[in-house]
Scaffold this active site. Structure first.
Site, PDB file in Angstrom:
ATOM      1  N   ASP A 134       0.847  -1.191   0.000  1.00  0.00           N
ATOM      2  CA  ASP A 134       0.000   0.000   0.000  1.00  0.00           C
ATOM      3  C   ASP A 134       0.883   1.242   0.000  1.00  0.00           C
ATOM      4  OD1 ASP A 134      -3.060   0.755   0.689  1.00  0.00           O
ATOM      5  OD2 ASP A 134      -1.692   2.156   1.689  1.00  0.00           O
ATOM      6  N   ILE A 135       0.578   2.169  -0.879  1.00  0.00           N
ATOM      7  CA  ILE A 135       1.355   3.419  -0.947  1.00  0.00           C
ATOM      8  C   ILE A 135       1.081   4.238   0.315  1.00  0.00           C
ATOM      9  CG2 ILE A 135       1.744   5.549  -2.247  1.00  0.00           C
ATOM     10  CD1 ILE A 135       0.826   4.026  -4.757  1.00  0.00           C
ATOM     11  N   GLU A 186      -5.019   2.356  -3.743  1.00  0.00           N
ATOM     12  CA  GLU A 186      -3.558   2.444  -3.796  1.00  0.00           C
ATOM     13  C   GLU A 186      -2.951   1.164  -3.238  1.00  0.00           C
ATOM     14  OE1 GLU A 186      -5.581   4.316  -1.895  1.00  0.00           O
ATOM     15  OE2 GLU A 186      -4.663   4.833   0.043  1.00  0.00           O
TER      16      GLU A 186
END
Ligand SMILES: [Mg+2]
Length: 326
Positions: A196-197, A245
């Site tokens: 996950d960003i 994301e």
């Protein structure tokens, strides 16, 4: 080509090859077809016919049977060997009205058999019918081809994420279920990663959504290149954009330690990527959670990886957190 409203076939006159060793027959038959608007190619032997077929492909052929040298049956066989003539209707027109000859003609692949002397109206009726059938068949083949291409496109669209061009969640889930089944049969190791960003919302808020999209695409590319680089023998690594994301990665034949190493490489790859060309002040990191078997159920592997991702975030982000499924 439109599927439902295909345009009418081109209005060019149909081209008809006629082969007959008797000049009088050629002229008579040629005149009948010409008068009906067809474009006629008359030749007086099989050899000439084959020569002409090298340069011109007609829409229909009318062959005499009894000819010196190559007879009509032999000519038919030769024509059937020409790829450019595949599917073109071939009719015999012969004074030979023996049942054997007629049956043989159809067995060899002719679509019709006309008797000489012929009736002009009958010749035109049969020729017209075979041209129509052939054109319908060609249309049908084109439509089938177009449908197959459309299906292929729809399939591609249905398994890909449009923005990143990675596979999507639906594809990941269906493929992962099958992969896990076969991995379980060979009692193989498997690891699942959720990535996950970090603080993606603030990237969007600070730099605008188009920049956020570029970040997603770039991170996806880094993930793709590292998950391929891991081991070229493993073509089954499964990578997908899982949500906004969030990305998921399934690594067959990979230990927890191997997966952690790969994730660490990915983490560094993202951290060290230079965004100078996009926004020099942009900083992007990702957190990764890794779970490994047993068991082989997708849902437990995914939720463990998710839990590990949560732990990675909790411990300060920009890190890898891993745990075996209990
Ligand atoms: Mg003849």
């Amino acid at each position: 080509m439109g599927l439902m409203n295909s345009t009418p076939a081109k209005i060019l006159p149909a081209k008809i090859l006629i082969v007959d060793d008797q000049p009088a027959n050629l002229t008579l038959l040629g005149n009948v077809l010409n008068a009906a608007g067809y474009r006629v190619f008359p030749v007086s032997s099989g050899i000439q016919a084959l020569k002409l077929l090298e340069r011109h492909v007609p829409d229909l052929m009318l062959l005499d049977i009894r000819m010196p040298g190559m007879d009509g049956f032999e000519l038919l066989g030769q024509i059937q060997n020409l790829p450019q003539c595949a599917g073109i209707p071939i009719l015999f027109i012969s004074a030979d009205d023996a049942l054997d000859s007629k049956v043989r003609a159809f067995e060899l692949g002719a679509v019709d058999y006309l008797n000489k002397p012929f009736q002009a109206r009958e010749v035109l009726a049969r020729v017209g019918t075979h041209l129509r059938l052939h054109s319908l068949q060609k249309q049908l083949e084109q439509q089938i081809l177009a449908l197959e291409q459309a299906n292929q496109t729809i399939h591609e669209l249905s398994i890909r994420d449009e923005l990143t061009q990675l596979h999507n969640r639906r594809y990941f889930n269906s493929q992962a279920l099958e992969l896990l089944k076969s991995l379980e049969q060979e009692n193989a190791k498997v690891a699942v990663v959720m990535a996950d960003i970090d603080r993606f919302k603030s990237i969007n808020d600070t730099f605008s959504h188009p920049i956020g999209d570029v970040v997603l695409q770039q991170v996806a590319q880094i993930l793709a290149s590292y998950s391929q680089k891991a081991d070229h023998s493993r073509e089954n690594n499964l990578l997908a954009r899982f949500g906004g994301e969030e990305f998921a990665l399934l690594l067959p034949h990979t230990s927890l330690e191997g997966a952690v190493q790969l994730c660490e490489n990915i983490r560094q790859g993202v951290e060290q990527f230079s965004w100078d060309e996009i926004r020099p002040e942009l900083r992007v990191t990702i957190s990764l959670g890794v779970a490994s078997n047993p068991p082989y159920t997708l849902s437990s592997l995914l939720s463990w990886a998710d839990e590990c991702l949560y732990q990675a975030k909790n411990r300060g982000r920009n890190r890898v957190y891993a745990q075996r499924v209990l």
